[in-house]
Design a protein around this motif. Structure first.
Motif, mmCIF file in Angstrom:
data_model
loop_
_atom_site.group_PDB
_atom_site.id
_atom_site.type_symbol
_atom_site.label_atom_id
_atom_site.label_comp_id
_atom_site.label_asym_id
_atom_site.label_seq_id
_atom_site.Cartn_x
_atom_site.Cartn_y
_atom_site.Cartn_z
ATOM 1 N N VAL A 18 23.391 -0.020 -22.826
ATOM 2 C CA VAL A 18 23.785 -0.904 -21.522
ATOM 3 C C VAL A 18 23.935 -0.439 -20.388
ATOM 4 C CG1 VAL A 18 26.255 -2.250 -20.322
ATOM 5 C CG2 VAL A 18 26.097 -1.223 -23.540
ATOM 6 N N HIS A 19 22.575 -1.043 -19.614
ATOM 7 C CA HIS A 19 22.206 -0.291 -18.280
ATOM 8 C C HIS A 19 22.785 -1.255 -16.891
ATOM 9 C CE1 HIS A 19 20.012 0.304 -15.223
ATOM 10 N NE2 HIS A 19 18.443 -0.247 -15.005
ATOM 11 N N LEU A 20 23.950 -0.538 -16.853
ATOM 12 C CA LEU A 20 24.459 -1.173 -15.573
ATOM 13 C C LEU A 20 24.345 -0.151 -13.906
ATOM 14 C CD1 LEU A 20 28.083 -1.686 -17.039
ATOM 15 C CD2 LEU A 20 26.189 -3.264 -17.496
ATOM 16 N N GLY A 21 23.940 0.633 -14.056
ATOM 17 C CA GLY A 21 23.635 1.781 -12.881
ATOM 18 C C GLY A 21 22.666 1.101 -12.134
ATOM 19 N N ALA A 22 22.941 0.759 -10.700
ATOM 20 C CA ALA A 22 21.990 0.438 -9.946
ATOM 21 C C ALA A 22 22.934 0.038 -8.426
ATOM 22 C CB ALA A 22 21.699 -1.314 -10.231
ATOM 23 N N ILE A 23 22.105 0.197 -7.384
ATOM 24 C CA ILE A 23 22.762 0.251 -6.009
ATOM 25 C C ILE A 23 23.265 -1.644 -6.228
ATOM 26 C CG2 ILE A 23 22.631 -0.688 -3.807
ATOM 27 C CD1 ILE A 23 20.248 1.419 -3.755
ATOM 28 N N ALA A 24 23.982 -1.990 -6.440
ATOM 29 C CA ALA A 24 25.310 -2.744 -6.540
ATOM 30 C C ALA A 24 25.013 -4.354 -6.131
ATOM 31 C CB ALA A 24 26.756 -2.249 -6.987
ATOM 32 N N SER A 25 24.743 -4.142 -5.050
ATOM 33 C CA SER A 25 24.824 -5.806 -3.853
ATOM 34 C C SER A 25 24.110 -5.202 -2.936
ATOM 35 C CB SER A 25 26.367 -5.854 -3.694
ATOM 36 O OG SER A 25 26.763 -5.192 -2.249
ATOM 37 N N PRO A 26 24.134 -6.097 -2.247
ATOM 38 C CA PRO A 26 22.930 -6.113 -0.744
ATOM 39 C C PRO A 26 23.232 -5.672 0.294
ATOM 40 C CG PRO A 26 22.543 -8.623 -1.932
ATOM 41 C CD PRO A 26 24.084 -7.716 -2.699
ATOM 42 N N GLY A 27 22.322 -5.217 0.797
ATOM 43 C CA GLY A 27 23.489 -4.491 2.181
ATOM 44 C C GLY A 27 23.610 -3.328 2.175
ATOM 45 N N PRO A 74 19.678 0.146 3.362
ATOM 46 C CA PRO A 74 18.287 -0.199 3.563
ATOM 47 C C PRO A 74 17.326 -0.810 2.324
ATOM 48 C CG PRO A 74 18.312 1.930 4.401
ATOM 49 C CD PRO A 74 19.453 1.999 3.234
ATOM 50 N N ASP A 75 16.338 -1.705 2.391
ATOM 51 C CA ASP A 75 16.150 -3.116 1.072
ATOM 52 C C ASP A 75 14.918 -2.712 0.973
ATOM 53 O OD1 ASP A 75 17.651 -5.085 2.825
ATOM 54 O OD2 ASP A 75 16.089 -5.468 4.217
ATOM 55 N N HIS A 76 14.430 -1.583 1.234
ATOM 56 C CA HIS A 76 13.589 -0.556 0.903
ATOM 57 C C HIS A 76 14.065 0.163 -0.217
ATOM 58 C CE1 HIS A 76 14.374 2.531 3.639
ATOM 59 N NE2 HIS A 76 13.614 3.093 2.581
ATOM 60 N N GLU A 77 15.025 0.789 -0.154
ATOM 61 C CA GLU A 77 15.772 2.031 -1.033
ATOM 62 C C GLU A 77 16.317 0.894 -2.011
ATOM 63 O OE1 GLU A 77 19.328 5.418 -1.190
ATOM 64 O OE2 GLU A 77 18.840 4.175 0.816
ATOM 65 N N ILE A 78 16.992 -0.462 -1.518
ATOM 66 C CA ILE A 78 17.334 -1.173 -3.117
ATOM 67 C C ILE A 78 16.328 -1.608 -3.523
ATOM 68 C CG2 ILE A 78 18.485 -3.140 -3.121
ATOM 69 C CD1 ILE A 78 20.187 -3.207 -0.765
ATOM 70 N N PHE A 79 15.457 -1.745 -3.575
ATOM 71 C CA PHE A 79 14.928 -2.292 -4.776
ATOM 72 C C PHE A 79 13.898 -2.007 -5.216
ATOM 73 C CE2 PHE A 79 9.745 -3.838 -5.142
ATOM 74 C CZ PHE A 79 9.643 -4.648 -5.655
ATOM 75 N N GLU A 80 13.953 -0.004 -4.193
ATOM 76 C CA GLU A 80 13.340 0.430 -5.258
ATOM 77 C C GLU A 80 13.809 1.365 -6.409
ATOM 78 O OE1 GLU A 80 11.628 5.585 -4.319
ATOM 79 O OE2 GLU A 80 12.672 4.431 -2.637
ATOM 80 N N TYR A 137 17.520 -7.797 -2.873
ATOM 81 C CA TYR A 137 18.432 -6.944 -3.994
ATOM 82 C C TYR A 137 18.357 -8.016 -4.811
ATOM 83 C CZ TYR A 137 22.391 -7.007 -6.263
ATOM 84 O OH TYR A 137 22.905 -6.875 -8.024
ATOM 85 N N SER A 138 17.989 -9.429 -5.018
ATOM 86 C CA SER A 138 17.151 -9.737 -5.913
ATOM 87 C C SER A 138 16.026 -10.292 -6.308
ATOM 88 C CB SER A 138 17.935 -11.472 -5.456
ATOM 89 O OG SER A 138 17.839 -11.850 -4.348
ATOM 90 N N LEU A 139 14.945 -9.493 -5.630
ATOM 91 C CA LEU A 139 14.000 -8.744 -5.833
ATOM 92 C C LEU A 139 13.617 -8.098 -6.847
ATOM 93 C CD1 LEU A 139 11.237 -9.839 -5.480
ATOM 94 C CD2 LEU A 139 10.508 -8.093 -3.801
ATOM 95 N N SER A 140 14.359 -7.707 -6.586
ATOM 96 C CA SER A 140 14.888 -6.412 -7.797
ATOM 97 C C SER A 140 14.847 -6.513 -9.136
ATOM 98 C CB SER A 140 15.778 -4.684 -7.582
ATOM 99 O OG SER A 140 16.912 -4.971 -7.276
ATOM 100 N N LYS A 141 16.126 -7.627 -9.367
ATOM 101 C CA LYS A 141 16.510 -8.280 -10.208
ATOM 102 C C LYS A 141 15.383 -9.024 -10.909
ATOM 103 C CE LYS A 141 20.432 -6.198 -10.436
ATOM 104 N NZ LYS A 141 20.796 -4.882 -11.168
ATOM 105 N N LEU A 142 14.448 -9.403 -10.020
ATOM 106 C CA LEU A 142 13.909 -10.784 -11.333
ATOM 107 C C LEU A 142 12.635 -9.144 -11.712
ATOM 108 C CD1 LEU A 142 11.848 -13.093 -10.765
ATOM 109 C CD2 LEU A 142 11.581 -13.314 -9.043
ATOM 110 N N MET A 143 12.601 -8.035 -10.650
ATOM 111 C CA MET A 143 11.606 -7.660 -11.293
ATOM 112 C C MET A 143 11.800 -7.181 -13.020
ATOM 113 S SD MET A 143 8.511 -7.225 -8.924
ATOM 114 C CE MET A 143 9.153 -9.225 -8.838
#
Length: 287
Positions: free
Chosen positions: A78-87, A90-96, A150-156
């Motif tokens: 169960v993969h829930l680990g992430a930066i949890a929400s926009p903001g 920084p944007d590039h760190e969330i995506f990475e 953030y949402s772009l990372s989820k699309l990926m």
């Protein structure tokens, strides 16, 4: 043995509790120690290991065995680990962080022959924050309109899941597009939302109780489907007492309706999750 990444987070805590209460052996992987964990751990404590899931070597090590923590065969992730929400960064760190960690989880599971993966996608893929209004309501899994890194990372993540499932036809990778997660204590805030429709319009007045998110995770783990799948996961009602048509006419006038709306139904469709997973929300903010 089920491994939960991000087991110390809001959904993670609920998922760990829900699964352990139903007899699953759980190992939580996170960088934050769970609140209340004893030293040495009590029999009722979750097995916890600190690991950085942006490091592929640490993910492989954690999934393949941890002394005293992960010894039984791992049957699901169960993969829930992430930066949890926009903001939150920084944007590039969330995506990475979100993209690399999801790749690491999928790839480690593939190499280790773990074919049962459930992961947290996001309601933001429906177009949150809906600057031009939703494409239609209720929004559903056919909509993919990321607006942030953030949402772009989820699309990926969703696109990667499709390819990993193509590489292994026996694999199951289920993405759950969770609505805004609420715990029981958060319901005290809901009466304050009623005076202004715009207070919670950013996600179409939807929410998911963390306990129902945990239910959806368990049902996804137990599902017999194979391949990559995405499901919208919300509660069945909105955060508002006012009816949907009045709310939409005030904030998003002209929004197409896919059907005649019930006054307070969730404007994130959960019909697919009901049909395929057997999901039925059990918790409601209204007494």
């Amino acid at each position: 043995m089920i491994i939960v990444t991000g087991g110390s987070g809001k959904v993670g805590r609920a998922a760990v509790k829900h699964l352990m209460e139903r007899g699953y052996d759980i190992a939580s992987i996170d960088q934050a120690r769970p609140a209340g964990l004893s030293n040495p751990p009590k029999p009722t404590d979750v097995n916890f290991t600190r690991a950085d899931i942006t490091d592929f070597g640490q993910v492989m090590a954690a999934f393949s065995g941890i002394n005293g923590r992960v010894e039984k065969p791992v049957t699901g992730i169960v993969h829930l680990g992430a930066i949890a929400s926009p903001g939150e960064a920084p944007d590039h760190e969330i995506f990475e962080v979100n993209t690399i960690s999801t790749y690491n989880v999928f790839e480690a599971a593939r190499r280790l022959g773990i074919r049962n993966v459930v992961w947290a996608s996001s309601e933001t893929l429906y177009g949150v924050p809906y600057q031009e209004g939703p494409a239609y309501v209720p929004v559903d899994e056919e909509i993919t309109e990321p607006q942030w890194s953030y949402s772009l990372s989820k699309l990926m993540g969703e696109k990667m899941a499709e390819q990993f499932a193509r590489w292994d036809k026996a694999a199951k990778i289920i993405g759950l597009r969770f609505s805004n997660v609420q715990e029981e204590k958060d319901y005290a805030n809901f009466p304050s939302y009623q005076a202004d429709a715009k207070t919670r319009h950013f996600n179409l007045w939807t929410y998911i109780d963390a306990r129902d998110a945990a239910q959806a995770i368990r049902l996804a783990l137990e599902s017999k489907v194979t391949g990559a799948h995405v499901f919208g996961i919300a509660n069945s009602n909105s955060v508002m007492t006012r009816g949907n048509d009045a709310l939409l006419d005030e904030v998003f006038p002209g929004t197409p309706r896919k059907h005649k709306l019930l006054p307070n139904e969730s404007l994130i469709s959960i019909e697919k999750a009901k049909r395929v997973l057997g999901y039925r929300p059990e918790y409601d903010w209204k007494p």
